[in-house]
Design an enzyme around this catalytic site. Structure first.
Site, PDB file in Angstrom:
ATOM      1  N   LYS A 107     -20.476   8.716  -3.322  1.00  0.00           N
ATOM      2  CA  LYS A 107     -21.518   8.164  -2.450  1.00  0.00           C
ATOM      3  C   LYS A 107     -22.781   9.023  -2.542  1.00  0.00           C
ATOM      4  O   LYS A 107     -23.779   8.596  -3.086  1.00  0.00           O
ATOM      5  CB  LYS A 107     -21.016   8.045  -1.022  1.00  0.00           C
ATOM      6  CG  LYS A 107     -19.861   7.033  -0.930  1.00  0.00           C
ATOM      7  CD  LYS A 107     -18.990   7.294   0.250  1.00  0.00           C
ATOM      8  CE  LYS A 107     -17.598   6.735   0.151  1.00  0.00           C
ATOM      9  NZ  LYS A 107     -17.462   5.328  -0.141  1.00  0.00           N
TER      10      LYS A 107
ATOM     11  N   ASP B 186     -13.670  14.750   7.115  1.00  0.00           N
ATOM     12  CA  ASP B 186     -13.867  13.898   5.950  1.00  0.00           C
ATOM     13  C   ASP B 186     -15.347  13.508   5.961  1.00  0.00           C
ATOM     14  O   ASP B 186     -15.775  12.724   6.798  1.00  0.00           O
ATOM     15  CB  ASP B 186     -12.962  12.662   6.081  1.00  0.00           C
ATOM     16  CG  ASP B 186     -13.227  11.625   4.985  1.00  0.00           C
ATOM     17  OD1 ASP B 186     -14.101  11.858   4.133  1.00  0.00           O
ATOM     18  OD2 ASP B 186     -12.543  10.581   5.001  1.00  0.00           O
TER      19      ASP B 186
ATOM     20  N   TRP C 172     -10.860   4.708   7.833  1.00  0.00           N
ATOM     21  CA  TRP C 172     -10.539   5.884   7.021  1.00  0.00           C
ATOM     22  C   TRP C 172      -9.803   6.931   7.847  1.00  0.00           C
ATOM     23  O   TRP C 172      -8.886   7.580   7.367  1.00  0.00           O
ATOM     24  CB  TRP C 172     -11.790   6.459   6.351  1.00  0.00           C
ATOM     25  CG  TRP C 172     -12.354   5.480   5.371  1.00  0.00           C
ATOM     26  CD1 TRP C 172     -13.545   4.830   5.444  1.00  0.00           C
ATOM     27  CD2 TRP C 172     -11.717   5.002   4.160  1.00  0.00           C
ATOM     28  NE1 TRP C 172     -13.686   3.980   4.372  1.00  0.00           N
ATOM     29  CE2 TRP C 172     -12.600   4.063   3.574  1.00  0.00           C
ATOM     30  CE3 TRP C 172     -10.502   5.260   3.534  1.00  0.00           C
ATOM     31  CZ2 TRP C 172     -12.293   3.396   2.375  1.00  0.00           C
ATOM     32  CZ3 TRP C 172     -10.202   4.594   2.349  1.00  0.00           C
ATOM     33  CH2 TRP C 172     -11.080   3.685   1.786  1.00  0.00           C
TER      34      TRP C 172
HETATM   35  C1  PLP Z   1     -15.110   8.099   4.891  1.00  0.00           C
HETATM   36  C2  PLP Z   1     -14.242   7.788   3.718  1.00  0.00           C
HETATM   37  N1  PLP Z   1     -13.102   8.495   3.542  1.00  0.00           N
HETATM   38  C3  PLP Z   1     -12.280   8.263   2.510  1.00  0.00           C
HETATM   39  C4  PLP Z   1     -12.572   7.294   1.577  1.00  0.00           C
HETATM   40  C5  PLP Z   1     -11.617   7.074   0.433  1.00  0.00           C
HETATM   41  O1  PLP Z   1     -12.167   7.661  -0.669  1.00  0.00           O
HETATM   42  P1  PLP Z   1     -11.490   7.606  -2.117  1.00  0.00           P
HETATM   43  O2  PLP Z   1     -11.690   6.198  -2.604  1.00  0.00           O
HETATM   44  O3  PLP Z   1     -12.293   8.625  -2.881  1.00  0.00           O
HETATM   45  O4  PLP Z   1     -10.081   7.984  -1.980  1.00  0.00           O
HETATM   46  C6  PLP Z   1     -13.753   6.552   1.688  1.00  0.00           C
HETATM   47  C7  PLP Z   1     -14.076   5.528   0.699  1.00  0.00           C
HETATM   48  O5  PLP Z   1     -14.993   4.756   0.813  1.00  0.00           O
HETATM   49  C8  PLP Z   1     -14.593   6.808   2.791  1.00  0.00           C
HETATM   50  O6  PLP Z   1     -15.719   6.118   2.956  1.00  0.00           O
END
Ligand code: PLP
Length: 360
Positions: free
Chosen positions: A195, A171, A102
């Site tokens: 989550k 994030d 991520w």
């Molecule tokens: C730490 C983290 N950041 C970003 C994301 C991406 O999230 P989204 O699907 O809401 O764009 C996720 C998705 O699992 C994640 O775990």
């Protein structure tokens, strides 16, 4: 009705009490004669829901008045672009700490919009740990970190302390509200809701108000934090049902005793599974280094792919859902977010022990 042991990584388990409440209120919300999904987002009734969600989050996370809470869309992934669009001007450098896929994705999006620098990375060692030191670039626009690495199962236990002129952006998609954090250590915190906060569809952004002045005029309206703040996230139609569910989840967290109580409960759940791994004499192999272990996503492997496949298949037959590791890295992963009850973790530990007895 049979509810499974839900270890999905996201969208993930929601508190049963919240689902029941939403069910009760589905056809007639607050004596309006309609569902919350059918309310106008400009109505007083919806206004109350919207404000309550923001107020509850502020209370639970002890968010000072110098911060705004925004409800945006596009998932955490759109924040990867919104951050550099708003806060990475020419002449400055977006610094990124890489601790998993991520953060790599966040870096990649920023690289399309401006100059970036990798301030630290644990990629070479398979993202098993959290970086122990940082090397910031000259003229840093900010440092971006991913507080919990959903795929690799690592988590920052303490956060980098930077000089006051370097904003720390986190994030927190997969660990927001799982433990108390000092909001003032951060300039921006963002999280996709699916989550720990509720269903997918809403992305929570906690942003220091003084930063809003820097948001440029010439970026798309829907990516401009200043416009979201000015309009209290009601510039356009917000994801009303997701925000309603978020508000119910926040109420549930408060009923559990708040974030400090949730943290203790989460610790207990995580310890139970990590102990099962550690006491398995190598049958289960944890991915994360011990000091970097996530309390949200427990990642582990078995000795061979065949054994892993047998584990996942028998677990599925026994009513466990979502235990396969992310498609990128395979193996196993138990996501044990706030709403996953201790009983599910106990059942998993018991299953892991009996599977080991059968196959060792
Ligand atoms: C730490 C983290 N950041 C970003 C994301 C991406 O999230 P989204 O699907 O809401 O764009 C996720 C998705 O699992 C994640 O775990």
């Amino acid at each position: 009705m049979k509810r499974v042991y839900n270890f999905n990584a996201g969208p993930a388990a929601l508190p049963k009490e919240v689902l029941k409440r939403a069910q009760q209120e589905l056809l007639d919300f607050d004596a309006t004669g309609m569902s919350v999904m059918e309310l106008s987002h400009r109505s007083n009734e919806y206004e109350k829901v919207h404000n309550k969600a923001a107020t509850r989050l502020k209370e639970l996370l002890d968010i000072p008045d110098s911060y705004d809470v925004l409800f945006m869309q596009g998932g955490a992934s759109l924040q990867f672009s919104a951050i550099p669009m708003n806060f990475l001007p020419k002449g400055k450098i977006g610094n990124y700490s890489l601790t998993g896929s991520w953060s790599e994705k966040a870096l990649k999006e920023a690289g399309k919009l401006g100059d970036t620098h990798i301030a630290s990375s644990t990629k070479e060692t398979g993202y098993m740990s959290i970086p122990s030191h940082l090397e910031l670039s000259d003229a840093p626009a900010y440092l971006h970190i991913t507080s919990n690495n959903t795929i690799f199962g690592t988590q920052w236990r303490s956060f980098p302390s930077l000089s006051p002129d370097v904003p720390l952006i986190a994030d927190m998609s997969s660990d927001i509200l799982s433990r108390p954090v000092n909001i003032e250590d951060f300039s921006i915190i963002y999280a996709g809701a699916q989550k720990n906060l509720g269903p997918s569809g809403v992305t929570v952004v906690i942003i220091k108000k003084e930063l809003l002045e820097q948001c440029p005029e010439n970026i798309p309206t829907m990516l401009n934090y200043r416009i979201f703040a000015k309009n209290r996230s009601l510039y356009n139609t917000p994801p009303t049902f997701s925000i309603y569910m978020l508000s119910l989840v926040l109420e549930w967290v408060a009923e559990q005793g708040g974030v400090a109580a949730i943290e203790k409960y989460n610790q207990k759940k995580a310890e139970l599974i990590y102990e099962t791994i550690d006491q398995s004499e190598g049958f289960y192999i944890g991915h994360a280094q011990k000091d970097a272990r996530s309390h949200m996503n427990v990642t582990f492997n078995l000795a061979t792919e065949e054994l892993t496949a047998a584990f996942l298949s028998e677990a599925s037959e026994a009513g466990f859902v979502g235990l396969a590791g992310h498609r990128m890295i395979g193996g196993c992963r138990a996501s044990i977010y706030n709403a996953v009850p201790l009983e599910s973790c106990e059942a998993l530990a018991e299953f892991m022990n009996s599977f080991r007895t059968k196959y060792r």
